[in-house]
Scaffold this motif. Structure first.
Motif, short mmCIF file in Angstrom:
data_model
loop_
_atom_site.label_atom_id
_atom_site.label_comp_id
_atom_site.label_asym_id
_atom_site.label_seq_id
_atom_site.Cartn_x
_atom_site.Cartn_y
_atom_site.Cartn_z
N VAL A 8 0.84 -1.21 0.00
CA VAL A 8 0.00 0.00 0.00
C VAL A 8 0.87 1.25 0.00
CG1 VAL A 8 -1.78 1.29 1.22
CG2 VAL A 8 -1.83 -1.21 1.23
N CYS A 9 1.79 1.32 0.95
CA CYS A 9 2.69 2.48 1.05
C CYS A 9 3.81 2.12 2.01
CB CYS A 9 1.93 3.71 1.54
SG CYS A 9 1.23 3.51 3.19
N VAL A 20 -3.90 8.66 7.71
CA VAL A 20 -3.69 9.14 6.35
C VAL A 20 -4.64 8.33 5.46
CG1 VAL A 20 -1.25 9.74 6.66
CG2 VAL A 20 -1.88 7.44 5.86
N CYS A 21 -4.77 8.77 4.19
CA CYS A 21 -5.66 8.05 3.30
C CYS A 21 -4.86 7.44 2.15
CB CYS A 21 -6.70 9.01 2.75
SG CYS A 21 -7.91 8.20 1.72
N ALA A 22 -5.22 6.21 1.80
CA ALA A 22 -4.57 5.56 0.65
C ALA A 22 -5.64 5.09 -0.32
CB ALA A 22 -3.74 4.37 1.14
N LEU A 23 -5.25 4.96 -1.57
CA LEU A 23 -6.17 4.47 -2.59
C LEU A 23 -5.76 3.03 -2.91
CD1 LEU A 23 -8.53 5.69 -4.21
CD2 LEU A 23 -6.89 6.23 -6.03
N VAL A 24 -6.63 2.08 -2.59
CA VAL A 24 -6.29 0.68 -2.80
C VAL A 24 -7.35 0.05 -3.71
CG1 VAL A 24 -5.77 -1.52 -1.70
CG2 VAL A 24 -5.31 0.61 -0.48
N GLN A 28 -11.05 4.14 -1.32
CA GLN A 28 -10.35 5.02 -0.36
C GLN A 28 -10.29 4.35 1.01
OE1 GLN A 28 -11.24 9.13 -0.14
NE2 GLN A 28 -11.82 9.32 -2.30
N LEU A 31 -5.89 4.84 6.91
CA LEU A 31 -4.88 4.05 7.63
C LEU A 31 -4.46 4.79 8.90
CD1 LEU A 31 -2.53 3.21 4.62
CD2 LEU A 31 -4.14 1.63 5.72
N ASN A 46 -12.62 5.01 4.20
CA ASN A 46 -12.47 6.45 4.47
C ASN A 46 -13.81 7.17 4.43
OD1 ASN A 46 -10.82 8.73 4.97
ND2 ASN A 46 -10.90 9.31 2.79
N ASN A 54 -15.66 11.58 2.17
CA ASN A 54 -14.45 10.78 2.40
C ASN A 54 -13.50 11.51 3.34
OD1 ASN A 54 -14.85 8.43 0.70
ND2 ASN A 54 -14.82 9.89 -1.02
N ASN B 561 -18.60 18.59 2.36
CA ASN B 561 -18.21 17.53 1.42
C ASN B 561 -16.75 17.12 1.58
OD1 ASN B 561 -17.06 19.85 0.45
ND2 ASN B 561 -17.64 19.52 -1.67
N ARG B 805 1.85 16.16 4.06
CA ARG B 805 0.66 15.83 4.84
C ARG B 805 -0.63 16.18 4.08
NH1 ARG B 805 -2.41 13.67 7.97
NH2 ARG B 805 -2.78 14.13 10.16
N GLN B 808 -3.91 13.97 -0.87
CA GLN B 808 -5.20 13.30 -0.70
C GLN B 808 -4.94 11.82 -0.40
OE1 GLN B 808 -8.42 14.39 -0.74
NE2 GLN B 808 -9.12 12.32 -0.36
N PHE B 809 -4.02 11.21 -1.18
CA PHE B 809 -3.66 9.80 -0.96
C PHE B 809 -2.16 9.68 -0.82
CE2 PHE B 809 -7.41 9.73 -3.81
CZ PHE B 809 -8.33 9.25 -2.89
N VAL B 810 -1.71 8.85 0.12
CA VAL B 810 -0.26 8.72 0.30
C VAL B 810 0.36 7.93 -0.83
CG1 VAL B 810 -0.23 8.98 2.80
CG2 VAL B 810 -0.66 6.72 1.81
N ASN B 811 -0.46 7.22 -1.61
CA ASN B 811 0.10 6.34 -2.63
C ASN B 811 -0.41 6.64 -4.04
OD1 ASN B 811 -2.50 5.61 -2.19
ND2 ASN B 811 -2.12 3.41 -2.13
N SER B 812 -1.00 7.82 -4.22
CA SER B 812 -1.56 8.11 -5.55
C SER B 812 -1.75 9.61 -5.70
CB SER B 812 -2.90 7.39 -5.69
OG SER B 812 -3.66 7.99 -6.73
N ASP B 816 -10.11 13.04 -4.89
CA ASP B 816 -11.31 12.41 -4.34
C ASP B 816 -12.45 12.52 -5.35
OD1 ASP B 816 -13.53 11.63 -2.95
OD2 ASP B 816 -13.12 12.87 -1.18
N ASN B 818 -15.39 11.73 -5.17
CA ASN B 818 -16.70 12.03 -4.59
C ASN B 818 -16.95 13.53 -4.49
OD1 ASN B 818 -19.16 11.24 -3.11
ND2 ASN B 818 -18.13 12.33 -1.44
#
Lengths: 109, 844
Positions: A8-9, A20-24, A28, A31, A46, A54, B561, B805, B808-812, B816, B818
């Protein structure tokens, strides 16, 4: 042979005692990292089912009567990070995902 | 045995209270309730709050379901129109008949409309029911001016309602003064002065003779003195008349000027018929307040209990305390001093606009009556002296004189009250009842309230009740649980003290030393805020990150939102064209929704997490800095244009506002803080609704503190007058730090003040006279915070690790999906649920 787990990271992407948020796989995932715990990473969806956004990775974590929880940053309901249950509303529930740490990697599954 | 059939005609506050009393007796009575209004009983006392934003639903005292559950046969919107005493039955408007063994008349009263020609037009209204409110609201829509006829208690309540609806409001009174029943001349005069200062015009000694069409307005009122007043609508609130037609037609005895005559047991001239509340006449008097009505309901209900001695109604105390148009008014007993040989003491302060009068017996021992205008802080104490006939102190005037040389008025502690002392007059709860409830196991305020019902009526006794409960808890050796949450057994004030004295620098250290568990969303931000108030570290410092609410973590305000709003600081509301352009360019580039805030700055909405650092980099480059709109911190200092431009200004309010804002910006506190500076007494900056308000005078500055707009507005208290710049800042330094030190978590200054023992006088002693000897320490503390200020956004964007920090995503790098927007009035806004589903489906 066991299938290799998805990465994931890295652990350095996590923030101690926070989220934090990850995209898997298009989803969403929030973590949360508790470096001192036996199971240091917790993963839930999330999506805040009450606030309809989210945002859960941005909530404050803590414990209430012994349950590890995150408080929604929108309307402050608490969700149990181990079961996904909402402490204030038994209709609302989060998905809980299995994650683990190996070396400095956060693994899915 | 056949059940007793009881019919209650009327379902107002008193009618419902009676039903509740009967249900509590749990005797075998078959109850039928017939209400004229379409809705079950609701709280009429707080009617005007509907105009201040309260939902009419929140006024309801009961519901159809409640009656159903308790087997009460209730019908609404079907008034009783006739009583057939021979056949013992009543007939309703719709033609139904209900037979009874006992009939209770709780038909209430109706507003008196004087017989004036033209008063039947559609812009002439009354003020009593929720339906009336609807009519008033509808009429106010296309009206500019509104008149209330009647300067009594209800009339002024109604004037408040019109004012809240944004109308130019007038009160027309027939008598020479306002609230003639409850106030003496001096009190009435002070009330008028205060009400007029609030923008309501008062006309007294005016007899309306004709209502006709106006020239430019809808109506014109002509008076007997040949003057006239133009208006668009008129609300009559010139007193009430008992609704006694039913009794009259069926031959029950009624008073000369109306009212169903009742005896000590609330029985009418027909022994099977009772009357209670405002329709009843006892001892030639109609009791137009809710507390005596409740008392009658209780007495009447007790008549159906099998007991040798039945309680009697012997009249009721008509003392009253209320807030009219934000002005505190209190009246106790013989307010006019009509008792023979009575002595009276008056204290009037035209500067603070307060008036106090007490009427004392000839021997100086008993309090007979009192009038309070502008300051009701002595009401509870005086009322206890009056009701319980407690011996007055040697010099009774000390009861109302302001404290000089630090000697406060003798307070009547909870211990001094006799067991018979009535604490809650709405539900007739004595101190003894409260003590008994606690003996029976009630523990804490909520318990006592639900068990005794004390303080659940008008709420006027809330402070006194809390004092008694706390006192009793302590006397029983029970600890009053004031802990902030399960992790720390301390109040916020105690936490502050521990952190300060032990120089604790992090949450973890605090938790290790004084707490348990991991902490939660209550104690973490609270301690984060205390650490910030004391040491003023960067809030996103490694060990503080986990403590912050999302707004503080991301230095922006989360919207519904999940996006954020961005608010740059605009000190004093002064902004250059270049800065305006810079903000406009950022708004345009990132497609943000822009709106002017109430605090004279500009809010940019709809920024996603990952956009925040880029947006701030551009704003900071343009010379702007963070506005701390996300923090429980000093927000804005609003100002009017002041003497620099304004023809009336007497001092440079903008300059002072900028000075103040720059001094206190970033200061973390138990709750947000808002300031304002006005350049003259016209008060265009609305400083008297702020935590700290400054108003220029010919001789310097007047300082106001602890005002609030918001959910529960409070006028700020005048704290000190004619201050020079230096003293002004000194007092604000001390005031703010003292608040930060002693307030509860999330307690605004207004509530803090209401709960501060000793109130305004005490605060003056601490800040001005330095009675605690901590003045310099408070100033030094403030000095430290001022000296260590940093723009948190500047610090953040300069640190790549912190900027990470905001991903939005730590891996992408995705965003969002939405978060979707639609356009409205030329700007974007969050899509609603339906729009969002559609947009997401379309893109998928």
């Amino acid at each position: 042979m066991e299938k290799a787990k998805q990465v994931v990271c890295q652990t350095q992407d996590l923030i101690p005692n926070s989220g934090v948020c990850a995209l898997v796989n298009g989803k969403q995932v929030a973590l949360f990292y508790f470096p001192e715990d036996d199971q240091p990473v917790r993963a839930v969806s999330n999506w805040d089912p009450i606030g309809q956004a989210n945002v859960l990775s941005r909530g404050i974590v803590g414990d209430l009567k012994g349950r590890l929880v995150v408080a929604s940053p929108l309307y402050k309901q608490h969700f149990d990070l181990k079961t996904g249950e909402c402490l204030e509303d038994d209709q609302a529930k989060l998905e809980v995902f299995p994650v683990s740490i190996e070396e400095n990697l956060v693994l899915w599954g | 045995m056949k059940k007793l059939r009881m019919v209650v005609a009327g379902n107002g506050m008193v009618g419902h209270h009676f039903v509740d009393q009967i249900l509590a007796l749990s005797t075998d009575i078959e109850l039928t309730v017939l209400g004229a209004e379409t809705r079950p009983a609701y709280d009429r006392v707080h009617l005007s709050e509907v105009f201040a934003g309260k939902d009419p639903k929140d006024l309801s005292l009961t519901s159809r379901e409640y009656y159903k559950e308790h087997n009460v046969d209730a019908h609404f919107g079907d008034a009783v129109v006739a009583i057939d005493r021979d056949n013992k039955s009543v007939k309703t408007e719709s033609g139904r008949t209900f037979s009874y063994d006992k009939l209770i008349l709780a038909t209430g009263s109706y507003p008196f409309v004087p017989p004036i020609k033209g008063s039947e037009c559609k812009e002439c209204l009354t003020y009593r029911t929720i339906d009336d409110l609807g009519e008033i609201k509808a009429n106010a829509k296309d009206a500019k001016i509104g008149v209330v006829v009647g300067g009594g208690l209800l009339g002024l309540e109604c004037a408040n309602a019109l004012k809240n609806l944004g109308l130019e409001t007038h009160v027309v009174e027939f008598a020479p003064g306002l609230m003639g029943v409850q106030l003496d001349q001096g009190g009435s005069k002070m009330l008028r002065r205060k009400i007029e200062a609030l923008g309501v015009t008062v006309h007294t000694s005016k007899a309306t003779t004709l209502i006709s069409e106006g020239d430019d307005t809808k109506l014109r009122m002509s008076f007997a003195d040949e003057t006239h007043l133009d208006t668009d609508m008129i609300v009559f609130s010139a007193g009430i008349r008992p609704y006694d037609q039913l009794a009259r037609k069926s031959g029950l005895e009624v008073g000369e000027r109306g009212g169903i005559v009742i005896d000590y047991h609330c029985r009418t001239s027909d022994s099977d018929i009772f009357a209670i509340g405002e329709c009843a006449l006892f001892g030639k008097m109609i009791y137009g307040l809710v507390a005596p009505g409740y008392r009658m309901a209780e007495i009447a209900a007790q008549q159906f209990v099998d007991a040798d001695e039945k309680p009697s109604f012997t009249g009721a105390d008509m003392s009253t305390k209320l807030k009219l148009l934000g002005v505190d008014v209190g009246s106790i007993g013989d307010a006019h001093g009509k008792t023979a040989d009575s002595i009276c003491y008056v204290f009037s302060d035209e500067k603070a606009e307060t008036y106090k009068r007490i009427v004392v017996s000839a021997d100086g021992k008993r309090l007979l009556g009192a009038v309070l205008v502008g300051d009701c802080s002595d009401y509870d104490t005086l009322l206890q002296y009056y009701l319980n006939e407690i011996d007055l102190p040697g010099s009774p005037e000390s009861m109302i004189l302001p404290a000089t040389d630090g000697s406060a008025a003798p307070a009547l502690g909870p211990a001094a009250l006799p067991a018979t002392a009535t604490i809650c007059s709405c539900h007739n709860v004595s101190k003894g009842d409260i003590v008994n409830a606690m003996d029976a196991g009630c523990c804490g305020l909520p318990d006592v309230k639900s068990s005794t019902k004390a303080s659940t009526g008008c709420g006027g006794c809330a402070a006194l009740l809390k004092n008694i409960v706390d006192h009793e808890m302590e006397a029983r050796g029970l600890e009053v649980n004031k802990s902030i949450c399960e992790h720390f057994q301390f109040t916020r004030q105690e936490l502050f003290h521990l952190i300060k004295v032990e120089e604790i620098k992090s949450f973890q250290e605090m938790l290790d030393k004084h707490g348990s568990g991991r902490g939660c969303d209550i104690c973490k931000p609270a301690i984060g805020s205390i650490l910030a108030s004391l040491w003023n570290d960067y809030v996103l410092q490694e060990n503080h990150v986990q403590l912050q609410d999302t707004n503080d973590t991301f230095l922006a305000n989360m919207q519904k939102n999940g996006t954020y709003s961005v608010v740059p600081r605009v000190p004093g509301g002064e902004i250059t064209p270049d800065q305006l352009i810079a903000i406009g360019e950022v708004g345009k580039k990132y497609n943000l929704y822009t709106k002017i805030t109430g605090g004279q700055r500009i809010d940019l909405f709809g920024a996603t997490l990952n956009q925040l650092p880029d947006i701030w980099r551009e704003l900071i480059d343009a010379g702007l800095e963070t506005g701390h709109a996300y923090g429980k911190a000093v927000r804005t200092v609003k100002s009017c244009v002041g003497s620099t431009w304004c023809r009336y200004g007497v001092n440079d309010s903008v300059g002072m506002a900028i000075h103040i804002e720059n001094r206190y910006k970033g200061l973390r506190a138990p709750h947000k803080l808002k300031f304002a500076v006005s350049g003259c007494t016209r008060e265009c900056a609305e400083a008297q609704s702020k935590d700290v308000g400054v108003i220029a005078t010919e001789n310097g500055w007047n300082l106001y503190v602890c005002g609030n707009g918001g959910m529960k507005p409070r006028h700020a208290d005048l704290f000190a007058t004619d201050l020079d710049d230096q003293t002004l800042i000194k007092y604000i330094d001390r005031f703010l730090m003292f608040y930060i030190r002693t307030a509860d978590r999330l307690q605004r200054t207004s509530v803090w003040m209401e709960n501060l023992e000793g109130g305004l006088d005490y605060l003056r002693q601490v800040v001005i006279e330095d009675s605690l000897g901590i003045g310099e320490e408070l100033e030094a503390q403030m000095h430290h915070v001022v000296g260590t200020y940093q723009c948190e956004w500047k610090t953040t964007i300069e640190n790549p690790e912190k900027v990470k920090r905001f991903r939005q995503f730590v891996n992408s790098n995705a965003s969002d999906d939405n978060v979707v927007f639609v356009e409205e009035r030329g700007q974007m806004r969050p899509a609603n649920e339906v729009e969002r589903q559609k947009l997401i489906a379309k893109s998928a």
